[in-house]
Design an enzyme around this catalytic site. Structure first.
Site, PDB file in Angstrom:
ATOM      1  N   ARG A  46       0.800  -1.229   0.000  1.00 32.53           N
ATOM      2  CA  ARG A  46       0.000   0.000   0.000  1.00 32.53           C
ATOM      3  C   ARG A  46       0.830   1.276   0.000  1.00 32.53           C
ATOM      4  NH1 ARG A  46      -5.233  -1.147   3.798  1.00 32.53           N
ATOM      5  NH2 ARG A  46      -5.936  -3.002   2.712  1.00 32.53           N
ATOM      6  N   HIS A  74       1.228  -3.814   6.870  1.00 32.76           N
ATOM      7  CA  HIS A  74       1.839  -2.499   7.097  1.00 32.76           C
ATOM      8  C   HIS A  74       3.058  -2.608   8.007  1.00 32.76           C
ATOM      9  CE1 HIS A  74      -1.734  -0.513   5.626  1.00 32.76           C
ATOM     10  NE2 HIS A  74      -2.481  -1.048   6.557  1.00 32.76           N
ATOM     11  N   VAL A 169     -10.623  -7.779  10.061  1.00 35.40           N
ATOM     12  CA  VAL A 169     -10.589  -7.066   8.776  1.00 35.40           C
ATOM     13  C   VAL A 169      -9.338  -6.190   8.694  1.00 35.40           C
ATOM     14  CG1 VAL A 169     -13.059  -7.143   8.323  1.00 35.40           C
ATOM     15  CG2 VAL A 169     -12.125  -5.260   9.677  1.00 35.40           C
ATOM     16  N   CYS A 175      -4.894   1.935  13.290  1.00 35.17           N
ATOM     17  CA  CYS A 175      -5.806   2.139  12.155  1.00 35.17           C
ATOM     18  C   CYS A 175      -7.098   2.821  12.591  1.00 35.17           C
ATOM     19  CB  CYS A 175      -6.176   0.807  11.510  1.00 35.17           C
ATOM     20  SG  CYS A 175      -4.837  -0.061  10.718  1.00 35.17           S
TER      21      CYS A 175
END
Length: 186
Positions: A46, A74, A169, A175
């Protein structure tokens, strides 16, 4: 819609907003670790090199180093700041390899807090004037061995947070938060 809503909120707080207009640049907040001294940017699915370059151009007063991210969504999937000079890091091979890269790229020596579970290394450190060092971390019922490591931080107010459902998820504590350091106007 989410980006526009967040932009409106930040504008209402009179914060400086920098928009990336390069269509080839990607930069996900989960890949950006600000230590207070410098930025580490995870190069992942990402976030790419161009996104890291734009971050460096935006924050010229800080060093920006890139860290390859493998086996995780991440960079902050296995590390985050747990104090002013303290990096919480998971114990997986990928996490330890990334930490070694960060140590090699930095002129500063950070303390490290190694937790058995990579996901538990994603915590939120706050320095609240009336409370001092506050650390939001994953709950003992989710990651009992990692929670025991956090409990060794005697100078921190520890707040365990259950996050099992959001983790399904790929949602981690960082986040689910936007931290804004803004003095209140009197």
């Amino acid at each position: 819609k989410q980006v526009e809503a967040m932009k409106r909120v930040l504008e209402s707080l009179n914060l400086n907003i920098v928009e990336m207009t390069d269509e080839n640049a990607t930069l996900d907040g989960g890949d950006v670790l600000f230590t207070g001294r410098e930025f580490f940017v995870g190069l992942s699915r990402r976030t790419n090199q161009r996104g890291a370059e734009i971050l460096a151009d935006t924050f010229k007063d800080y060093a920006v180093s890139t860290v390859p991210v493998h086996d995780s969504l991440h960079l902050k999937g296995f590390c985050s700041m747990a104090g002013p000079n303290l990096i919480a890091i998971g114990s997986s091979e990928a996490a330890q390899k990334a930490l070694k890269t960060m140590q090699q790229m930095s002129d500063h020596r950070y303390d490290k807090l190694t937790v058995p579970d990579d996901a538990a290394a994603n915590c939120i450190y706050l320095n609240i004037p009336s409370k001092g060092h506050v650390l939001l971390h994953r709950a003992p019922e989710e990651y009992p061995e990692s929670a025991k490591v956090f409990e060794k931080l005697k100078d921190h107010m520890l707040i365990p947070i259950a996050n099992t459902e959001l983790e399904k998820v790929d949602g981690s504590l960082t986040c689910c938060s936007v931290l804004i350091n803004k003095a209140s106007e009197l």
